[in-house]
Design a protein around this motif. Structure first.
Motif, PDB file in Angstrom:
ATOM      1  N   ALA A  49      -0.606   6.481  41.924  1.00 57.84           N
ATOM      2  CA  ALA A  49       0.578   5.756  41.463  1.00 57.84           C
ATOM      3  C   ALA A  49       1.350   6.571  40.436  1.00 57.84           C
ATOM      4  CB  ALA A  49       0.172   4.407  40.875  1.00 57.84           C
ATOM      5  N   GLN A  50       0.637   7.404  39.688  1.00 50.97           N
ATOM      6  CA  GLN A  50       1.300   8.207  38.660  1.00 50.97           C
ATOM      7  C   GLN A  50       1.924   9.472  39.225  1.00 50.97           C
ATOM      8  OE1 GLN A  50       1.970   7.172  35.738  1.00 50.97           O
ATOM      9  NE2 GLN A  50       0.829   5.292  36.187  1.00 50.97           N
ATOM     10  N   SER A  51       1.552   9.822  40.453  1.00 53.91           N
ATOM     11  CA  SER A  51       1.977  11.112  41.010  1.00 53.91           C
ATOM     12  C   SER A  51       3.445  11.156  41.397  1.00 53.91           C
ATOM     13  CB  SER A  51       1.141  11.417  42.253  1.00 53.91           C
ATOM     14  OG  SER A  51       1.493  10.509  43.292  1.00 53.91           O
ATOM     15  N   GLY A  52       4.067   9.989  41.455  1.00 57.02           N
ATOM     16  CA  GLY A  52       5.460   9.974  41.865  1.00 57.02           C
ATOM     17  C   GLY A  52       5.629   9.752  43.361  1.00 57.02           C
ATOM     18  N   ILE A  53       4.542   9.840  44.097  1.00 55.52           N
ATOM     19  CA  ILE A  53       4.567   9.552  45.528  1.00 55.52           C
ATOM     20  C   ILE A  53       4.733   8.046  45.712  1.00 55.52           C
ATOM     21  CG2 ILE A  53       3.139   9.503  47.604  1.00 55.52           C
ATOM     22  CD1 ILE A  53       1.749  12.028  46.525  1.00 55.52           C
ATOM     23  N   PRO A  54       5.588   7.626  46.644  1.00 55.11           N
ATOM     24  CA  PRO A  54       5.693   6.181  46.899  1.00 55.11           C
ATOM     25  C   PRO A  54       4.340   5.622  47.325  1.00 55.11           C
ATOM     26  CG  PRO A  54       7.525   7.341  47.918  1.00 55.11           C
ATOM     27  CD  PRO A  54       6.569   8.390  47.416  1.00 55.11           C
ATOM     28  N   CYS A  55       3.894   4.609  46.632  1.00 53.38           N
ATOM     29  CA  CYS A  55       2.586   4.019  46.907  1.00 53.38           C
ATOM     30  C   CYS A  55       2.690   2.514  47.021  1.00 53.38           C
ATOM     31  CB  CYS A  55       1.601   4.321  45.773  1.00 53.38           C
ATOM     32  SG  CYS A  55       1.029   6.013  45.707  1.00 53.38           S
ATOM     33  N   VAL A  56       2.021   1.963  48.000  1.00 55.05           N
ATOM     34  CA  VAL A  56       1.886   0.508  48.083  1.00 55.05           C
ATOM     35  C   VAL A  56       0.405   0.203  48.217  1.00 55.05           C
ATOM     36  CG1 VAL A  56       2.449  -1.595  49.331  1.00 55.05           C
ATOM     37  CG2 VAL A  56       4.109   0.274  49.248  1.00 55.05           C
ATOM     38  N   ALA A  57      -0.136  -0.497  47.245  1.00 61.16           N
ATOM     39  CA  ALA A  57      -1.551  -0.839  47.300  1.00 61.16           C
ATOM     40  C   ALA A  57      -1.711  -2.264  47.806  1.00 61.16           C
ATOM     41  CB  ALA A  57      -2.178  -0.704  45.918  1.00 61.16           C
ATOM     42  N   LEU A  58      -2.823  -2.503  48.457  1.00 59.80           N
ATOM     43  CA  LEU A  58      -3.117  -3.830  48.950  1.00 59.80           C
ATOM     44  C   LEU A  58      -4.215  -4.435  48.095  1.00 59.80           C
ATOM     45  CD1 LEU A  58      -3.038  -3.050  52.751  1.00 59.80           C
ATOM     46  CD2 LEU A  58      -1.267  -4.084  51.334  1.00 59.80           C
ATOM     47  N   ASP A  59      -3.932  -5.556  47.499  1.00 63.31           N
ATOM     48  CA  ASP A  59      -4.933  -6.307  46.747  1.00 63.31           C
ATOM     49  C   ASP A  59      -5.438  -5.616  45.500  1.00 63.31           C
ATOM     50  OD1 ASP A  59      -5.185  -8.839  47.661  1.00 63.31           O
ATOM     51  OD2 ASP A  59      -6.661  -8.381  49.197  1.00 63.31           O
ATOM     52  N   VAL A  60      -4.713  -4.621  45.043  1.00 66.28           N
ATOM     53  CA  VAL A  60      -5.079  -4.058  43.752  1.00 66.28           C
ATOM     54  C   VAL A  60      -3.785  -3.677  43.032  1.00 66.28           C
ATOM     55  CG1 VAL A  60      -5.814  -2.061  45.121  1.00 66.28           C
ATOM     56  CG2 VAL A  60      -6.046  -1.994  42.663  1.00 66.28           C
ATOM     57  N   ALA A  61      -3.710  -4.091  41.789  1.00 66.66           N
ATOM     58  CA  ALA A  61      -2.487  -3.872  41.018  1.00 66.66           C
ATOM     59  C   ALA A  61      -2.398  -2.430  40.577  1.00 66.66           C
ATOM     60  CB  ALA A  61      -2.470  -4.793  39.803  1.00 66.66           C
ATOM     61  N   ILE A  62      -1.284  -1.776  40.886  1.00 64.77           N
ATOM     62  CA  ILE A  62      -1.074  -0.417  40.398  1.00 64.77           C
ATOM     63  C   ILE A  62       0.309  -0.352  39.791  1.00 64.77           C
ATOM     64  CG2 ILE A  62      -2.563   0.740  42.076  1.00 64.77           C
ATOM     65  CD1 ILE A  62      -0.074   1.369  43.717  1.00 64.77           C
ATOM     66  N   GLU A  63       0.524   0.591  38.916  1.00 66.63           N
ATOM     67  CA  GLU A  63       1.878   0.792  38.439  1.00 66.63           C
ATOM     68  C   GLU A  63       2.180   2.254  38.261  1.00 66.63           C
ATOM     69  OE1 GLU A  63       1.664  -0.377  33.853  1.00 66.63           O
ATOM     70  OE2 GLU A  63       1.431  -2.103  35.206  1.00 66.63           O
ATOM     71  N   GLY A  64       3.433   2.568  38.533  1.00 67.38           N
ATOM     72  CA  GLY A  64       3.860   3.947  38.454  1.00 67.38           C
ATOM     73  C   GLY A  64       5.312   3.977  38.852  1.00 67.38           C
ATOM     74  N   PRO A  65       5.921   5.165  38.738  1.00 58.30           N
ATOM     75  CA  PRO A  65       7.365   5.275  38.975  1.00 58.30           C
ATOM     76  C   PRO A  65       7.784   4.744  40.344  1.00 58.30           C
ATOM     77  CG  PRO A  65       6.280   7.440  38.927  1.00 58.30           C
ATOM     78  CD  PRO A  65       5.316   6.444  38.375  1.00 58.30           C
ATOM     79  N   ARG A  66       6.964   4.980  41.352  1.00 55.48           N
ATOM     80  CA  ARG A  66       7.340   4.520  42.696  1.00 55.48           C
ATOM     81  C   ARG A  66       6.163   3.809  43.342  1.00 55.48           C
ATOM     82  NH1 ARG A  66      10.587   8.669  46.070  1.00 55.48           N
ATOM     83  NH2 ARG A  66      11.418   6.694  46.790  1.00 55.48           N
ATOM     84  N   ALA A  67       5.520   2.970  42.561  1.00 58.92           N
ATOM     85  CA  ALA A  67       4.320   2.292  43.041  1.00 58.92           C
ATOM     86  C   ALA A  67       4.470   0.786  42.942  1.00 58.92           C
ATOM     87  CB  ALA A  67       3.112   2.737  42.225  1.00 58.92           C
ATOM     88  N   THR A  68       3.968   0.113  43.940  1.00 61.45           N
ATOM     89  CA  THR A  68       3.973  -1.336  43.880  1.00 61.45           C
ATOM     90  C   THR A  68       2.782  -1.844  44.686  1.00 61.45           C
ATOM     91  OG1 THR A  68       5.333  -3.308  44.164  1.00 61.45           O
ATOM     92  CG2 THR A  68       5.465  -1.653  45.890  1.00 61.45           C
ATOM     93  N   TYR A  69       2.626  -3.155  44.762  1.00 59.28           N
ATOM     94  CA  TYR A  69       1.478  -3.658  45.512  1.00 59.28           C
ATOM     95  C   TYR A  69       1.767  -5.014  46.127  1.00 59.28           C
ATOM     96  CZ  TYR A  69       0.607  -6.245  41.163  1.00 59.28           C
ATOM     97  OH  TYR A  69       0.732  -7.045  40.072  1.00 59.28           O
TER      98      TYR A  69
END
Lengths: 349, 349
Positions: free
Chosen positions: B154-174
């Motif tokens: 999530a911190q890497s800047g890569i778009p990330c979507v997590a399932l069932d786990v909360a993450i945060e970052g510039p381009r991360a959501t869940y």
DNA sequence: CTGAAAGCGCTTACAG
DNA sequence: CTGAAAGCGCTTACAG
């Protein structure tokens, strides 16, 4: 991302040499090779896959064809998770990734770009995707009645491995369980339990595992010299509801069976529900055996006797066949594999 | 495979123009655009993905991170098949494919090529794979305790979507289900059934859905002014065996509960088996409710009251979030989505 | 609106 | 054993 150029500069060699170290290491002197390898490791260098695929026309991707169109009968795979797990880990071990190919929905593709997804109604689309992505090959999972499309893939020359459906072609093979033997084991087990009036609930008549399981049933019956009246072969479609319907028909017979072999656990569960509704005891009044050993088989009451398939082994075998074709010299297409099954006796028989 | 060059020659334009027709159509005159589009359609032209990715640094692939290492606790996803189906169809509709990223087994990688698979113990490997393949982003499926690795993605800047786990970052959501509300519904339902001594069997204490479901249980109990003695919170791990063990502990209590809310169906099934063994009637002596609405929930006897998640919707929501980030202007990271759940009342309560 | 040119990061004959 | 060069098939500033 470090590039081959950076590695080359740091090592005082050309990018060609760097490339050779990873692709034809035997053509590079030990000294340079080791130097390049060390620097590559230190900088965590790995070739850019897009560039590599473009230049070499081969990627480290294997495509998975699994049609999930909602409009299809699309029966759920009895053990997709284990199958994927086996596939993925065997491919991973050799550096390959599994690409789940997009299937064209109704309105696939953006307004401008040509549609990207493929449909089994149009096998050419998958073939194109294979070439555009330089895929190593295609793993084919049948979602009901894809045999015709799969045959087209098999003829295309693309390495193909089908699961549970027989295909043939220059670089095509398939993996299946020994369905005939598995069914035979189950029916023999019923016979050994003293049953003589044994019926079967089949899968769809155009489905290969269904055909083979029916053959196994017939063989076991013939071996024991037991008759198979027409009405004892009740057609189903692998879904639970069809098992219920088939069981109702069987129970309504003048001489209802005392044992039933269902060619799939879902149908066996349906048959169980119907027997229960009819006030019959299982296995007292009617014994039941299934096929697949899906999770619920062990959980219903009474727990279901069934034929277990090597679920993860299925995926592993498919991956191995694929890798053999990708890395093989070309002519050596692996023979079809027929994985052994195992009878799991529980309390429904 | 037809190339952009062939299209260009046939249309009497440059390859640059062909490229523009598909990537920035508004910058091409209608006349040429239509000509190119027609010819492209006739020849079934589609850009070579490797070349496109190399030149543009963006592919039509989205990576799936799902660690299947055998050595992991690796609890089976309760509804992987529907999840994948939702993911795949939503991505397909926009021309994206799902890439199941290789995970490094013990001896990943050939003798010469650097290892290709990644392990969650080494998130950097996934990040590298993302860049080498020019992936649009990463979909993250938790297989037990991957939160730390996911945080790194999530911190890497890569778009990330997590399932069932909360993450945060510039381009991360869940994406997650409304676990708290679902649990609350289930427990309220038990309360409405007249129960006052209601226990819960929880998931692992570091698992977000488990935490939220426990919170929902507590909230419903508090709302009704019911006490929650320490012993009424029995820890499990989502597996069936832990449900059995927890149920045994609960039944051994001085004041055993008259109803139990298990935070997962597998555990609820375990509890059911234990209750049955103990000679208790369900729901007569003890009522049971679960969470997930997995397939067997409807099949056990008595059928399990449970909280259903929107299984395919889960995948669709994740895909939509991913596509929004990929196509979005950059700054607009979608807010986390919390999908509604639905209480399914069956005969175990 | 369109083309020529450079470039993406590799691989692979071809010489030497 | 190694390098220079061409090429894989696109995209994208840069000119015009």
């Amino acid at each position: 991302m470090t590039t081959s150029r950076e590695i080359a500069q740091l090592c005082g060699v050309s990018v060609a040499t760097v490339s050779r170290v990873f692709n034809q290491p035997s053509t590079v002197s030990r000294q340079t090779r080791e130097r390049v390898e060390r620097v590559a490791r230190e900088l965590d260098y790995r070739p850019n896959e897009s560039a590599r695929a473009l230049a070499s026309k081969r990627s480290t991707l294997v495509g998975l064809v699994w049609d999930t169109d909602h409009r299809r009968p699309g029966w759920r795979h009895p053990f997709l998770q284990d199958l994927l797990l086996g596939l993925k880990s065997a491919l991973s071990a050799h550096g390959y990734h599994l690409l789940m190919l997009a299937t064209s929905g109704a309105e696939t593709g953006s307004a401008n770009l040509p549609a990207v997804g493929a449909s089994l109604a149009d096998p050419v689309a998958y073939v194109n995707m294979t070439r555009r992505h330089h895929l190593g090959g295609l793993i084919l999972i049948d979602s009901g009645s894809d045999a015709a499309a799969f045959a087209a893939f098999a003829q295309s020359g693309i390495p193909c491995v089908a699961l549970d459906v027989a295909i043939e072609g220059p670089r095509a093979t398939y993996v299946t369980s020994d369905n005939t033997d598995g069914a035979e084991q189950a029916v023999r087990h019923l016979i050994a339990g003293g049953h003589r009036r044994i019926a079967t609930i089949t899968g769809p008549p155009d489905n290969q595992p269904a055909i083979d399981r029916l053959a196994g049933y017939r063989r076991a019956m013939a071996e024991a010299g037991l008759p198979v009246p027409e009405e004892y072969v009740a057609e189903g479609d692998f879904y639970r509801a069809s098992g219920q319907a088939a069981m109702r028909r069987l129970l309504a017979l003048g001489e209802p069976p005392t044992a039933v072999f269902a060619a799939g656990d879902e149908m066996a569960v349906g048959a169980l529900l119907t027997a229960r509704e009819a006030g019959l005891r299982v296995p007292g009044d009617v014994a039941l055996a299934g096929f697949d050993d899906i999770e619920i088989a062990a959980l219903v009451d009474p727990a279901l006797t069934t034929v277990a398939q090597d679920k993860a082994g299925f995926g592993v075998a498919a991956a191995e066949a694929m890798l053999a074709m990708i890395n093989g010299s070309g002519g050596d297409t692996p023979a079809p594999r027929r994985l052994p099954t195992r009878l799991v006796v529980r309390s429904s028989t």
